[in-house]
Design an enzyme around this catalytic site. Structure first.
Site, mmCIF file in Angstrom:
data_model
loop_
_atom_site.group_PDB
_atom_site.id
_atom_site.type_symbol
_atom_site.label_atom_id
_atom_site.label_comp_id
_atom_site.label_asym_id
_atom_site.label_seq_id
_atom_site.Cartn_x
_atom_site.Cartn_y
_atom_site.Cartn_z
ATOM 1 C CG ASP A 231 81.352 65.595 5.651
ATOM 2 O OD1 ASP A 231 81.418 64.621 5.022
ATOM 3 O OD2 ASP A 231 82.309 65.818 6.838
ATOM 4 C CD GLU B 105 78.967 61.283 5.067
ATOM 5 O OE1 GLU B 105 79.628 60.629 4.286
ATOM 6 O OE2 GLU B 105 79.477 62.220 5.772
#
Length: 700
Positions: free
Chosen positions: A344, A381
Site C-alpha cells: 500500500d 501500489e
C-alpha cells in the site's frame, strides 16, 4: 547512550522468543535510558522487570517459566524533548513492534496520548494501562504447507478479498466461523474459489490494525484495515478461536487449506504508516519507543512529515526501520507461509532521508538480494501523496504494479467517454506505453477495473454519483470522479431493459479485464453482482454495506457463469496470458517455416488489418484483436457501439475456420456452429466475442 546505534546488529533477534527454559525479550530503543518489561496476568496485575541495555542499542532479558500466551508490554524511559524527536513517556504502556500476536483494543476515551489535552508538547503522566492493547508471547509452531507448484506471474489470477466480509454472510459457513480465518479456509469457500478459476487471493490488510479516533467518534470502525499497529501479528479480530496466540495458528491453518487447493496467498501490507497517526494521536508503540527514529519528521523534529495522508510516515531511510520491515516480510513469507505482498502506498517506502523518491532505494535492493523475498510476488501500489509520489511504470523488472491507467480507460471506453480504439489496443496488449522498457515483462501490469476502494462493478454501471451517507461525513468523502454510468436511472430499478443493459456492461468490463495481457485482479463479489448501494468509500462499514451478499448471485447469474467461462479460457489458452511482449513478426512452425500470420494483429470490421486512418478515427468503436502461435489462434471482437455491426472474418492466411467460444451477449445472439473465413458475423451492440481460430500448423 552518547552515540546510539543506528540499527541493531544483524545477529540481534528482536521480539519475544520462547525456549525450553522460558522466554527471551529484546527491544531496540537506542536513545532510551531505561526499559521496563511489563508482564500482565489473568487478573490484570502487572509485574515489571528492567531490561539490560547493550551497546548495540538493544535491551534484553530472559525470564524463566514464561511461555506462550503471556501478555506483555513495555515502558520506555528517556528524555522528553519533542524538538529532538524524543517523546519518551513511561506512563504509556507500549506494544512490542515485533509482537507475533496482539490482544485487546484501544479505549479512545482513555489516557492514550503521550501529551496533555492542553498541549501536544507537554507530557501526560497518566498511566495508559487498561486503555491500550497488549503484546502476546507466541511459541514457534510449524509453518503452513507450501504450494506444491507455485505459478508463474502470467498464470496468476488475483482475487482481492476482505477476509471478514467475504464469509460474514456466507450461507454454508458455520455461524461461529463466519468472518474469520477459519471461515475463509472452510471447504465450501475454498471449493468456490477453485471452481471460479482464481488461483491467488490478495487479502486486504491482516496485520493487526486499529480504528482511527475520528472513525470511532462517528460510531463506526476502520473496516478495510489500512491502519496497522503490528507488522508481525495477524489481526486478532479475525480469529474465531481467541486472541492470545490462537490467531497465529488459525492463520497458518487457513494458508495450508488454500495452498492444498493450489491457491496462493498474497497480503496487502501497510508499512507506509501506522495506526498511531500524527504526534497528536495515541501513543501505542513506535512513537513511545523513539518518535524520531521510526517516523519521518519535519526539519523542526517536532512534527510528522506526512506523505500518506494518515498522520505519519514510517521512515525506511533509517536502517533499523528498514530492518523491521524486511524482518516482517521474511516472517510472513517463511513462518506464516504467504506467497507475495501488495504494498500500500509503496512510494513512501522508497523515499530517502530527505523524503525524496529513490527508485534505487535500499528497500528494493534488499528485497532483490534476499533469497526468500526475491522469489515472492511483489506488487506495488505505485504512488503516495507526497511530492513526485506518482511512480507508475518506474518500479523495475522484479515488480508488478497496479495499473490505474487500465482501470480509468476501461471504464471510459465502455461508457463512451473516449474516442477511438488506439488506447484500447495498448491496454489489451499489456500497456506497453507504461511498462515496456528496461527489460520489464508484460506481467509488470496488474490490470483491474475495480478494487476495494471505489464502486463495485455492479455499482459502476448503476450509479453516476457516490452515495456515502452511511459514512456520516455528509457524503463529502470518497472520490467524485468515478467514470461510471447509471444507464439512465440512478440506483436499483425493476426496469428489465435497464437491468439487462447494466449486466451486459458489467460482462463487457469483466471480459476486457480477463482477456488483456498482464496480471488480472478481480474484486471479490464482482462476479456475483455485489453492490454497496453506491457507497464508493466503505472503509468504515463493517456492515452489510460491505459484506459480500451471496444472494446477489441469483440476481446476476450470467455474470458469475461468464466469469467462470472467461477464467477457464484464460487457463486453457496460453495466448491469453503471455509472459513476454508480443511483437509483430511471423509465426513459424517447428521447422522454422513461416505460417504466414503474425503473433498479434488488429482488424477492423471489413476483415482487413487496421490502417493508420482507422487508428486515428475518433468515432471508431470496434476493434478485432487477433492472437496466434504455431498451434492455435483467437480472434476477439470488442464492439462498444450501441447498434449491431457486421464484421467480415479474416480469411487466409489468418484462419481456416472460426468458432464462437463465448461472448458477453445473451443466448442465441451469435452462432454456435463453425464459421468459414470471409463470412460475415453480426456483432450485437455492446459486445465482446471470443472466437477460436483453426489455423494452419505446418503439419501434414
Amino acid at each position: 547512550m552518547d552515540n546510539p546505534a543506528s540499527e541493531p546488529p544483524v545477529t540481534a533477534v528482536l521480539g519475544a522468543h520462547v525456549d525450553d527454559a522460558g522466554t527471551s525479550f529484546s527491544l531496540w530503543a537506542p536513545r532510551a535510558n531505561r526499559v521496563e518489561l511489563v508482564l500482565v496476568d489473568d487478573q490484570l496485575d502487572q509485574q515489571n522487570y528492567d531490561l539490560e541495555q547493550y551497546p548495540d542499542g538493544v535491551w534484553r532479558r530472559h525470564l524463566p517459566d514464561v511461555g506462550g500466551g503471556q501478555r506483555y508490554g513495555y515502558r520506555v524511559h528517556g528524555e522528553w524533548a519533542p524538538e529532538l524527536g524524543q517523546r519518551f513517556n513511561p506512563a504509556k504502556l507500549l506494544l512490542d513492534p515485533y509482537a507475533k500476536a496482539i490482544t485487546g483494543g484501544v479505549d479512545y476515551s482513555g489516557p492514550i496520548t503521550d501529551h496533555t489535552a492542553e498541549s501536544n508538547f507537554q507530557p501526560d503522566p497518566t498511566d495508559s494501562f487498561g486503555s491500550v492493547p497488549l503484546s502476546v508471547v507466541v511459541a514457534d509452531s510449524p509453518a503452513p504447507a507450501p504450494l506444491a507448484q507455485p505459478r508463474p506471474l502470467e498464470e496468476l489470477v488475483v482475487y482481492e478479498v476482505h477476509l471478514r466480509g467475504f464469509t460474514k454472510q456466507h450461507p454454508e459457513v458455520p455461524e461461529h466461523l463466519r468472518g474469520s480465518y477459519a471461515g475463509l479456509a472452510y471447504s465450501s469457500v475454498v471449493e468456490y474459489l477453485v471452481g471460479l478459476g482464481v488461483n491467488a487471493v490478495e487479502l486486504l490488510p491482516v496485520h493487526h490494525f486499529v480504528s482511527e479516533p475520528f472513525v470511532i467518534g462517528r460510531g463506526l470502525v476502520n473496516y478495510w484495515g489500512y491502519n496497522s499497529l503490528g507488522f508481525f501479528a495477524p489481526h486478532g479480530h479475525y480469529s474465531s478461536a481467541g486472541t492470545t496466540g490462537e490467531q497465529v495458528a488459525e492463520f497458518k491453518a487457513m494458508v495450508s487449506a488454500l495452498h492444498e487447493a493450489g491457491i496462493a496467498v498474497i497480503l496487502d501490507v501497510v508499512y507506509n504508516h501506522t495506526g498511531e497517526g500524527g504526534h497528536e494521536g495515541p501513543t501505542l508503540c513506535l512513537r513511545g519507543i523513539d518518535h524520531g527514529e521510526y517516523y519521518r519528521l519535519t526539519e523542526d523534529r517536532r512534527n510528522d512529515y506526512d506523505v500518506t495522508g494518515c498522520g505519519n510516515a514510517v521512515d525506511t531511510s533509517k536502517p533499523a526501520v528498514l530492518r523491521m520491515v524486511l524482518d516482517s516480510l521474511r516472517y510472513w513469507a517463511t513462518e506464516m507461509g504467504v506467497d507475495g505482498f501488495r504494498f500500500d502506498l509503496a512510494t513512501t517506502l522508497i523515499r530517502d532521508g530527505a523524503h525524496h523518491v529513490d527508485q534505487n532505494h535500499e528497500f528494493k535492493q534488499a528485497i532483490a538480494a534476499d533469497p526468500v523475498l526475491s522469489g515472492k510476488v511483489m506488487i506495488a501500489e505505485p504512488w503516495d501523496l507526497g511530492p513526485y509520489g506518482y511512480q507508475v511504470g518506474r518500479w523495475g523488472a522484479d515488480w508488478t504494479e497496479w495499473n490505474d491507467r487500465f482501470r480509468g480507460f476501461t471504464r471510459d471506453f465502455w461508457r463512451g467517454a473516449v474516442g477511438g480504439v488506439q488506447e484500447l489496443a495498448t491496454r489489451l496488449s499489456g500497456s506497453s506505453d507504461i511498462f515496456d522498457h528496461d527489460g520489464r515483462p508484460v506481467t509488470a501490469s496488474l490490470n483491474f477495473v475495480t478494487a476495494h476502494d471505489g464502486f463495485t462493478m455492479r455499482d459502476l454501471v448503476t450509479y453516476d454519483l457516490k452515495h456515502n451517507e452511511a459514512n456520516a461525513e455528509r457524503n463529502r468523502d470518497g472520490a467524485d470522479d468515478n467514470r461510471s454510468w447509471n444507464h439512465g436511472y440512478e440506483g436499483e430499478t425493476d426496469d428489465p431493459g435497464i437491468i439487462a443493459a447494466r449486466q451486459r456492461a458489467a460482462r463487457n468490463l469483466m471480459a476486457t479485464l480477463l482477456l488483456s495481457a498482464g496480471v488480472p485482479m478481480i474484486t471479490a463479489g464482482d462476479e456475483l453482482g455485489r453492490t454497496q448501494g453506491g457507497n464508493n468509500n466503505a472503509y468504515c462499514q463493517d456492515s452489510p454495506i460491505s459484506w459480500l451478499n451471496w444472494n446477489t448471485r441469483q440476481e446476476w447469474p450470467d455474470q458469475e457463469e461468464f466469469t467462470r467461462r472467461l477464467l477457464k479460457l484464460r487457463a486453457e489458452h496460453p495466448l491469453l496470458r503471455p509472459g513476454s511482449w508480443r511483437r509483430h513478426g511471423k509465426v513459424v512452425d517447428a521447422a522454422g517455416r513461416s505460417l504466414g500470420r503474425s503473433p498479434i494483429a488488429w482488424f477492423n470490421e471489413t476483415g482487413w488489418e487496421m490502417t493508420n486512418d482507422h487508428w486515428h478515427d475518433q468515432g471508431r468503436r470496434t476493434l478485432g484483436m487477433y492472437l496466434s502461435n504455431a498451434d492455435e489462434g483467437l480472434l476477439i471482437w470488442f464492439h462498444a457501439g450501441a447498434d449491431p455491426i457486421e464484421t467480415d472474418l479474416p480469411g487466409a492466411p489468418w484462419a481456416l475456420e472460426y468458432q464462437v467460444l463465448t461472448h458477453s451477449g445473451t443466448d442465441g445472439e451469435l452462432p454456435e456452429e463453425p464459421i468459414a473465413p470471409g463470412s460475415t458475423l453480426t456483432l450485437p451492440g455492446a459486445t465482446v466475442a471470443v472466437l477460436a481460430v483453426k489455423v494452419r500448423t505446418g503439419s501434414r
